[in-house]
Write an enzyme that holds these catalytic residues in place. Structure first.
Site, PDB file in Angstrom:
ATOM      1  N   HIS A 442       0.824  -1.296   0.025  1.00 40.65           N
ATOM      2  CA  HIS A 442       0.013  -0.144   0.046  1.00 40.65           C
ATOM      3  C   HIS A 442       0.839   1.133   0.012  1.00 40.65           C
ATOM      4  O   HIS A 442       1.662   1.238   0.839  1.00 40.65           O
ATOM      5  CB  HIS A 442      -0.785   0.149   1.297  1.00 40.65           C
ATOM      6  CG  HIS A 442      -1.825   0.850   1.319  1.00 40.65           C
ATOM      7  ND1 HIS A 442      -2.747   1.652   0.450  1.00 40.65           N
ATOM      8  CD2 HIS A 442      -1.808   2.213   2.241  1.00 40.65           C
ATOM      9  CE1 HIS A 442      -3.322   2.574   0.836  1.00 40.65           C
ATOM     10  NE2 HIS A 442      -2.934   3.062   1.934  1.00 40.65           N
ATOM     11  N   ASN A 443       0.435   2.211  -0.857  1.00 39.98           N
ATOM     12  CA  ASN A 443       1.453   3.450  -0.978  1.00 39.98           C
ATOM     13  C   ASN A 443       2.920   3.039  -1.264  1.00 39.98           C
ATOM     14  O   ASN A 443       3.851   3.565  -0.609  1.00 39.98           O
ATOM     15  CB  ASN A 443       1.008   4.352   0.229  1.00 39.98           C
ATOM     16  CG  ASN A 443      -0.093   4.846   0.160  1.00 39.98           C
ATOM     17  OD1 ASN A 443      -0.869   5.161  -0.611  1.00 39.98           O
ATOM     18  ND2 ASN A 443      -0.476   5.575   1.505  1.00 39.98           N
ATOM     19  N   GLU A 472       1.096  -0.462  -5.673  1.00 44.10           N
ATOM     20  CA  GLU A 472       0.089   0.645  -5.816  1.00 44.10           C
ATOM     21  C   GLU A 472       0.549   1.865  -6.486  1.00 44.10           C
ATOM     22  O   GLU A 472       1.760   2.168  -6.167  1.00 44.10           O
ATOM     23  CB  GLU A 472      -0.490   0.820  -4.561  1.00 44.10           C
ATOM     24  CG  GLU A 472      -1.750   2.127  -4.471  1.00 44.10           C
ATOM     25  CD  GLU A 472      -2.278   2.282  -3.298  1.00 44.10           C
ATOM     26  OE1 GLU A 472      -3.643   2.896  -3.245  1.00 44.10           O
ATOM     27  OE2 GLU A 472      -1.610   2.234  -2.311  1.00 44.10           O
ATOM     28  N   ASP A 474      -0.461   5.840  -7.131  1.00 45.77           N
ATOM     29  CA  ASP A 474      -1.262   7.266  -7.025  1.00 45.77           C
ATOM     30  C   ASP A 474      -0.951   7.902  -8.149  1.00 45.77           C
ATOM     31  O   ASP A 474       0.012   8.830  -8.170  1.00 45.77           O
ATOM     32  CB  ASP A 474      -1.327   7.616  -5.760  1.00 45.77           C
ATOM     33  CG  ASP A 474      -1.943   6.802  -4.586  1.00 45.77           C
ATOM     34  OD1 ASP A 474      -2.307   5.537  -4.947  1.00 45.77           O
ATOM     35  OD2 ASP A 474      -1.748   6.918  -3.553  1.00 45.77           O
ATOM     36  N   HIS A 487       1.526  11.057  -3.244  1.00 43.53           N
ATOM     37  CA  HIS A 487       0.179  10.827  -2.301  1.00 43.53           C
ATOM     38  C   HIS A 487      -0.577  12.495  -2.339  1.00 43.53           C
ATOM     39  O   HIS A 487       0.033  13.422  -2.048  1.00 43.53           O
ATOM     40  CB  HIS A 487       0.634  10.742  -0.765  1.00 43.53           C
ATOM     41  CG  HIS A 487      -0.448  10.002  -0.067  1.00 43.53           C
ATOM     42  ND1 HIS A 487      -0.726  10.342   1.316  1.00 43.53           N
ATOM     43  CD2 HIS A 487      -1.234   9.184  -0.210  1.00 43.53           C
ATOM     44  CE1 HIS A 487      -1.554   9.596   1.650  1.00 43.53           C
ATOM     45  NE2 HIS A 487      -2.066   8.983   0.496  1.00 43.53           N
ATOM     46  N   GLU A 521      -4.234   3.883  -8.479  1.00 45.16           N
ATOM     47  CA  GLU A 521      -5.399   4.949  -8.121  1.00 45.16           C
ATOM     48  C   GLU A 521      -5.461   6.115  -8.855  1.00 45.16           C
ATOM     49  O   GLU A 521      -4.370   7.019  -8.905  1.00 45.16           O
ATOM     50  CB  GLU A 521      -5.190   5.301  -6.812  1.00 45.16           C
ATOM     51  CG  GLU A 521      -6.183   6.065  -5.920  1.00 45.16           C
ATOM     52  CD  GLU A 521      -5.609   6.484  -4.311  1.00 45.16           C
ATOM     53  OE1 GLU A 521      -5.542   7.614  -4.346  1.00 45.16           O
ATOM     54  OE2 GLU A 521      -5.524   5.458  -3.724  1.00 45.16           O
TER      55      GLU A 521
END
Length: 649
Positions: A442-443, A472, A474, A487, A521
């Site tokens: 995650h991230n 992931e 973003d 982020h 994302e």
């Protein structure tokens, strides 16, 4: 010797003519006579550029007396003129590499020199590579030359930015456990990197530093070392003088990273570690440790021991007889061994040892069967364990295991609670992808907290090398039409989407051959989403899985076995009416918008209201009006209060 002498006698008259005009070469009277001669003999060519050397034999006639090796060849071929010739020949191969080719062409005069005999022994030259030995146990012999060159040292440039280049001499320590460099600002114990901390070695401009600041250097001379320092991943970007130097370091470091973990290696690592501890604890640099210095060292190691017990063991270790209350390195090792000895292991060792301080193959086999519950192990397996873990040569030769070897064996993978058979794939990998737990990140791009830390492509490499199969990204609109990964709505740094994709391709299938899933994302506009698609198709190529999600008519996903070596994209699809659109916004749910606004303000970030909060709740303000009639309901309930009156009779 007779064979070379014959061809030399034949050109003697020609050489005499050459030598006589060679002295007045500066006056240039004999140049027309030499024109045909260089075509016949290669020896004349090197004699021409060395105009200063012919004068040496005239000024120093005593030189032939100082070289007795050349005298036996001189009487046969006129000693007056030939002393100058061997001097020129001996200097030629040292000064000019080009003249070696000329010497190879004229093979006949070589045997007259003193070095002709060893050169002529072809059999000895062929046997030299057979004598080569690996400089380190577990390292292939083919890498031995690279490791020796690394130990000699190389002048490399450390690149930190486009303007910051630091020229330093890097070398491999004699024990081959550290890379060291010369530094005026750091101590020797700080200016080095442990081989055990290396994670990856990349040849070429593969890191962000080189991509943004390495334009001045050629691709083949650049290489990068990724290593850990504590819990942090760091990268050392270096530039070699030549491509061969860079190749030597890359091959040598990769070989050291794959070195087999043997008992001898572990013993060497332990001894080196103790040396470092001793040097760091020796505050006054007198080569000894007093009690206070030992206490300080044990505190740093978080060793819990009472001062009274430590004093007693300190006196026992101070066995040199001078009662100076100081320990040299040998005594310090003895003290450390006493402190590190585990009593439960020592009792087990003594229980099964049939020979004083040694375990035989039968002893080890009995221990495995009785204590560990392992059966049906052959003598060959026990001998293999002894050779793997025993640090002493004596024990290996006699197939015996000492207490140190037994201790290393007990903390080895064979005694791990984790089943060693499960380190390899042992399950059925032919089921649909949704039937498996998938190691996910995650991230992934963040190196620290999710508010103001650094985003880095190295984080993707680290996750993939640890076995992660789902990472992931973003994605947000960037400048110049280039999507970025960070982020959103925070102070975290931004990295280019194309750099992330390239890093994923480089490390995707190093740890595992099963598919890698990119969880997108997506917050990009449609034009930049198209840019993302083009970038992934260009970088991944055939690795990108572009087929339908399911196999056949149903919704069954392909199996991990069928998707080996493939990269999958997980994200939301555009609606049909937007698939052909050139404008518009299509975005996934924003995780950053869910962060507590108070946490954002503490980090110095002003919360950004999400687009989804464009006052959709205002209509809810009218709901109280609709609730007003509900307030009348209690009036309807009032008659119900009369029911108890009916119950009274």
């Amino acid at each position: 010797e007779e064979k070379p002498a014959e061809p030399e006698k034949s050109p003697e008259p020609e050489e005499k003519v050459e030598d006589k005009p060679a002295e007045p070469e500066e006056e240039k009277p004999a140049e027309p006579e030499k024109s045909p001669e260089p075509e016949e003999k290669v020896e004349d060519k090197p004699a021409e550029p060395e105009e200063e050397k012919p004068a040496e034999p005239e000024e120093k006639p005593a030189e032939p007396e100082e070289k007795p090796e050349e005298k036996p060849a001189e009487p046969e071929e006129k000693p007056e003129e030939k002393p100058a010739e061997p001097e020129e020949k001996s200097a030629e191969p040292e000064e000019k590499a080009e003249e070696k080719a000329a010497d190879e062409a004229s093979e006949e005069p070589k045997p007259t020199e003193g070095e002709a005999k060893p050169e002529g022994e072809g059999e000895g030259e062929e046997k030299e590579p057979e004598r080569a030995e690996s400089p380190l146990p577990g390292v292939p012999i083919s890498y031995g030359n690279s490791l020796r060159l690394m130990q000699v040292g190389s002048d490399l440039k450390k690149v930190k930015s486009a303007k910051k280049h630091f020229a330093r001499t890097y070398s491999l320590d004699e024990d081959m456990l550290h890379i060291s460099w010369n530094s005026a600002a750091k101590k020797a114990t700080k200016a080095r990197i442990a081989i055990s901390s290396l994670k990856d070695v990349l040849l070429g401009k593969k890191t962000p530093t080189f991509k943004h600041s390495g334009a001045a250097f050629e691709e083949e001379v650049c290489f990068s070392i990724t290593y850990t320092e504590g819990t942090k991943y760091k990268t050392l970007d270096l530039v070699a003088a030549t491509a061969s130097d860079a190749q030597v370091w890359v091959e040598g470091l990769r070989a050291l990273m794959k070195t087999e973990d043997t008992g001898e290696m572990r013993s060497k690592v332990r001894e080196k570690w103790l040396h470092n501890l001793f040097e760091e604890a020796d505050k006054n640099d007198d080569g000894t440790l007093d009690l206070n210095e030992v206490i300080g060292m044990l505190k740093r190691l978080n060793v819990g021991i009472s001062k009274k017990v430590l004093k007693q063991k300190f006196k026992e270790a101070d066995a040199d007889g001078n009662y100076d209350e100081k320990l040299d390195f040998k005594e310090f090792c003895s003290l450390f061994k006493q402190l590190a000895t585990r009593s439960e292991l020592k009792r087990l060792f003594d229980k099964y040892s049939s020979r004083n301080e040694w375990l035989t193959c039968d002893d080890l086999k009995m221990f495995l069967e009785v204590e560990q519950g392992v059966e049906e192990h052959s003598d060959g397996y026990c001998r293999e364990l002894i050779l793997r873990y025993e640090p002493t040569t004596e024990g290996k030769d006699e197939c015996l295991m000492s207490y140190d070897g037994f201790t290393q064996f007990m903390v080895g993978p064979e005694n791990d609670i984790f089943c060693q058979a499960h380190r390899k794939v042992y399950q059925d990998m032919g089921q649909p992808l949704s039937h498996y737990f998938i190691a996910s990140s995650h991230n992934t791009y963040l190196l620290g907290d999710q508010l103001q830390s650094e985003s880095s492509i190295d984080a993707y490499k680290r996750a993939l090398l640890k076995g992660c199969r789902c990472v992931e990204l973003d994605c947000w609109d960037g400048e110049d039409g280039e999507p970025v990964v960070y982020h959103g709505h925070t102070l975290t740094s931004k990295i280019l989407f194309k750099d992330v994709v390239t890093a994923i391709k480089d490390s995707a299938f190093t740890a595992s051959e099963y598919p890698v899933i990119l969880s997108l994302e997506n917050h990009c506009s449609i034009p930049q989403q198209s840019k993302m698609a083009e970038c992934m198709e260009e970088v991944f190529g055939d690795l990108l899985h572009t087929g339908a999600g399911g196999e056949g008519e149903g919704d069954t996903l392909p199996s991990p076995e069928a998707l080996k070596g493939k990269i999958l994209i997980k994200g939301k699809k555009l609606s049909k009416e937007l698939e052909d659109a050139d404008e518009g916004d299509v975005s996934d749910e924003d995780e950053a918008a869910e962060i507590d606004p108070q946490e954002l303000r503490k980090a110095g970030i002003e919360p950004t209201p999400a687009k989804k909060d464009e006052e959709p709740e205002e209509p809810k303000a009218e709901e109280p009006k609709a609730e007003e009639p509900k307030a009348e309901e209690p009036k309807a309930e009032e008659p119900k209060a009369e029911e108890p009156k009916a119950e009274e009779p």
